[in-house]
Structures are given as C-alpha cells and as structure tokens.
Design an enzyme around this catalytic site. Structure first.
Site, short mmCIF file in Angstrom:
data_model
loop_
_atom_site.label_atom_id
_atom_site.label_comp_id
_atom_site.label_asym_id
_atom_site.label_seq_id
_atom_site.Cartn_x
_atom_site.Cartn_y
_atom_site.Cartn_z
N ASP A 162 35.22 147.42 -24.49
CA ASP A 162 36.23 146.55 -24.95
C ASP A 162 37.62 146.62 -23.98
O ASP A 162 38.11 147.84 -24.12
CB ASP A 162 36.93 147.21 -26.56
CG ASP A 162 37.68 146.36 -27.27
OD1 ASP A 162 38.62 145.86 -26.60
OD2 ASP A 162 37.93 146.67 -28.42
N TYR A 210 47.74 131.57 -27.13
CA TYR A 210 46.91 131.46 -25.85
C TYR A 210 47.89 131.10 -24.97
O TYR A 210 47.94 131.62 -23.71
CB TYR A 210 45.79 130.31 -26.27
CG TYR A 210 44.72 130.04 -24.97
CD1 TYR A 210 43.90 131.27 -25.03
CD2 TYR A 210 44.80 129.17 -24.19
CE1 TYR A 210 43.02 131.31 -23.80
CE2 TYR A 210 43.72 129.19 -23.25
CZ TYR A 210 43.00 130.03 -23.10
OH TYR A 210 41.89 130.10 -22.06
N ASN A 230 38.13 139.03 -16.69
CA ASN A 230 37.77 137.58 -17.11
C ASN A 230 37.48 137.45 -18.69
O ASN A 230 37.73 136.34 -19.27
CB ASN A 230 36.24 137.30 -16.54
CG ASN A 230 35.45 136.04 -17.23
OD1 ASN A 230 35.87 134.92 -16.99
ND2 ASN A 230 34.48 136.32 -18.13
N LYS A 273 48.30 133.66 -21.49
CA LYS A 273 47.77 133.12 -20.21
C LYS A 273 49.12 132.94 -19.31
O LYS A 273 48.94 133.26 -17.95
CB LYS A 273 47.06 131.85 -20.24
CG LYS A 273 45.72 132.00 -21.08
CD LYS A 273 44.91 132.96 -20.27
CE LYS A 273 43.52 133.06 -20.96
NZ LYS A 273 42.65 134.16 -20.10
N1 LIG Z 1 36.29 128.03 -20.93
C1 LIG Z 1 37.27 127.27 -20.56
O1 LIG Z 1 37.29 126.13 -20.69
C2 LIG Z 1 38.41 128.05 -19.96
C3 LIG Z 1 39.34 127.42 -19.36
C4 LIG Z 1 40.39 127.96 -18.96
C5 LIG Z 1 40.38 129.59 -18.70
N2 LIG Z 1 39.52 130.36 -19.38
C6 LIG Z 1 39.34 131.76 -19.51
O2 LIG Z 1 38.28 132.05 -18.74
C7 LIG Z 1 37.78 133.55 -19.32
C8 LIG Z 1 36.38 133.46 -19.81
O3 LIG Z 1 36.04 132.40 -20.75
P1 LIG Z 1 34.68 131.67 -21.01
O4 LIG Z 1 34.80 130.21 -21.16
O5 LIG Z 1 33.55 132.32 -20.22
O6 LIG Z 1 34.83 132.40 -22.50
P2 LIG Z 1 33.46 132.77 -23.42
O7 LIG Z 1 33.92 132.79 -24.74
O8 LIG Z 1 32.23 132.11 -23.12
O9 LIG Z 1 33.47 134.48 -22.82
C9 LIG Z 1 34.60 135.44 -23.05
C10 LIG Z 1 33.71 136.64 -23.21
O10 LIG Z 1 34.71 137.64 -23.36
C11 LIG Z 1 34.28 138.49 -24.39
N3 LIG Z 1 35.32 139.44 -25.01
C12 LIG Z 1 36.05 138.63 -26.01
N4 LIG Z 1 37.00 139.85 -26.46
C13 LIG Z 1 36.50 140.87 -25.59
C14 LIG Z 1 37.28 142.06 -25.58
N5 LIG Z 1 37.97 142.60 -26.29
N6 LIG Z 1 36.70 143.17 -24.45
C15 LIG Z 1 35.61 142.73 -23.72
N7 LIG Z 1 35.03 141.56 -23.81
C16 LIG Z 1 35.62 140.49 -24.66
C17 LIG Z 1 33.27 137.68 -25.20
O11 LIG Z 1 32.49 138.68 -25.93
C18 LIG Z 1 32.66 136.92 -24.39
O12 LIG Z 1 31.32 137.09 -23.82
C19 LIG Z 1 38.71 133.54 -20.45
O13 LIG Z 1 39.85 134.50 -20.02
C20 LIG Z 1 39.11 132.32 -20.66
O14 LIG Z 1 40.61 132.23 -21.53
C21 LIG Z 1 38.28 129.52 -19.87
#
Ligand SMILES: NC(=O)c1ccc[n+]([C@@H]2O[C@H](COP(=O)([O-])OP(=O)(O)OC[C@H]3O[C@@H](n4cnc5c(N)ncnc54)[C@H](O)[C@@H]3O)[C@@H](O)[C@H]2O)c1
Length: 241
Positions: free
Chosen positions: A48, A140, A75, A144
C-alpha cells in the site's frame, strides 16, 4: 532504450499502465519488482503506497533479493470525480494519500537504494490533470499538480549527486483501460462519454497503454541521461490548444 541489468520497482502494477510498463521494462532487458495493494497475477509484493511501513518492507526486500534498485515508477493512483462543492474532506484525503503521499513516500524510501545505482531514475505518473484543471476533478487535479512539482524538487536535489538521481513526471491523457472505463461508467451515457473523451483529443482517440509505457522506459533508461525535472506530456495534443 536498453534497461539491461536494471532493477525497476513499479507500484500499482496490477493496473492498466503498471502492467504495460512492467512488460515494456522486461522487453528492454530490465528486471521488474511489481507491487500492488493485493498479491496476485503479475504482482510480486503486496504494497500500500500510503503506508510508510510498507515502503520500508518493500525496499528492504528488494535490497535482499536484488541488492540494487535502478528505477522507481510511482504509478499507483486513483481518480475521484467531484467538484469543490461535492468532494468531501474524506474523498480529498483518500486521493491525496494515494496520489501525492504515495509518490512522496516512494521517492523518500527508495532514495538510499537508488543512490547505490550507477544510473538511477524515478518516473512519477502525473496526468494532463496535473497541467490543466477540470471542474469535476478538484482532488485529482490537486494531487496530480502536487506530483508535477514534487518531481521537480526531487530532480533538483538528485541533480546534486554523482551520479545524479534523475526524476521526471509523465502526463498522459485518457488511456484505454480500467480508469477510463470507471469514468465512463459514472456518466449518464457511458458510450457518449467515451466518444467525448476521444473527441477532446486532437489525434481523435484514447492512448494505448504501451504508448505511455514506452515513454516511461525511455525516461528510466540511460538514453534519457540529460532529462531531469521535465514533464513528458503524452496526450495526443490535448493541452497544446
Ligand atoms: N488511465 C488513464 O487514463 C490515466 C491518465 C492519466 C494518468 N493516469 C495515471 O496513471 C497511473 C496508473 O493508472 P491506470 O490507468 O493504470 O489505473 P488503474 O486503475 O488501471 O491502476 C491503478 C492501480 O493502482 C493500484 N492502487 C490503488 N491504490 C493503491 C495503493 N494505496 N497502494 C498501491 N496500489 C494502489 C490499484 O490497485 C490499481 O492496480 C495513475 O497514477 C493514474 O492517475 C492514468
């Protein structure tokens, strides 16, 4: 873009971008330590990112198993839809805990092990939402934005070392995967919401996870040896206009 011999820790590795990044790091010759909240397929360690004790345990396990850490990809992240009026303090704290505290704790906890690497690098996942605001993204956006400027502070501190610890942020727009699925599902008309997301992007489509992962690998690799404190915008042109 070779990561041969590099050990890279990726948090939130069960998710869309974490999985894609792990695959890309391996394809570039690196070894991956994949962590996420729960153990499972593709996850090496339960972790976590909001818990300082979890960071200490994960870093100690990497030191024992690999004896080194060359790359850290902060990530893990969550999204919460809500304006300033309808975001509760609990929502705010939850988003800030994962997205901002998690990145702060990661950079801090990994620092001593990264300092022992010959070419250490950190990549923090911010978002286009760390560059421009959205009316329904109060928490958010703030989280960010915090990642964006924390990255620059870490980069400037790391630049004083020899070898330097480089640190950069990545700013994707909507990526095909779970997070966008959840955002669309929360809308009155999910199909229309998806169309609107794609239409907002000048290239006319959402990003593919591997398109973000490729930039993360580049920033981790010695090919990016003069890039630090920068913000890599990967958004199909979204914030250009
Ligand atoms: N998907 C998008 O469109 C997008 C766009 C811009 C930025 N992002 C950023 O990219 C990153 C990855 O996003 P994604 O699309 O793979 O999201 P996702 O929801 O597919 O994956 C996020 C992962 O983070 C894990 N997580 C959540 N809380 C946690 C914690 N406290 N400790 C450890 N793990 C934890 C979840 O279990 C999940 O597996 C994030 O930081 C997100 O904000 C995503």
């Amino acid at each position: 873009m070779s990561l041969t011999g590099h050990v890279v820790l990726i948090t939130g590795a069960a998710g869309t971008l974490g999985r894609a990044t792990a695959e890309a790091v391996r394809a570039a010759g690196g070894a991956v330590v994949a962590t996420d909240l729960n153990p499972g397929e593709g996850v090496d360690l339960a972790h976590d990112v909001t818990a300082e004790a979890d960071w200490a345990r994960v870093i100690a396990e990497i030191d024992t198993s690999h004896g080194r850490l060359d790359g850290l990809v902060n990530n893990a992240g969550i999204v919460h839809l809500g304006s300033i009026e309808d975001t509760s303090l609990a929502d705010w704290r939850r988003v800030m805990a994962v997205n901002a505290d998690g990145v702060f704790l990661g950079c801090k906890a990994a620092w001593p092990l990264l300092q022992r690497s010959a070419a250490p690098a950190i990549v923090n996942l911010s978002s286009v939402s760390g560059l421009v605001g959205g009316a329904n993204l109060a928490a958010y956006n703030a989280s960010k934005g915090a990642v964006r400027l924390l990255t620059k502070s870490v980069a400037l501190h790391g630049a004083r070392l020899a070898p330097p610890i480089r640190c950069n942020s990545v700013h994707p727009a909507f990526v095909e995967g779970a997070m966008v699925d959840d955002l669309a599902a929360a809308a009155r008309d999910p199909a229309r919401a998806r169309e609107k997301m794609a239409a907002a992007i000048p290239l006319g489509r959402l990003a593919r996870p591997e398109e973000i992962a490729a930039s993360v690998v580049h920033l981790l690799s010695p090919a990016a040896s003069f890039i630090t404190g920068s913000e890599m915008v990967i958004d199909g042109g979204l914030v250009a206009g």
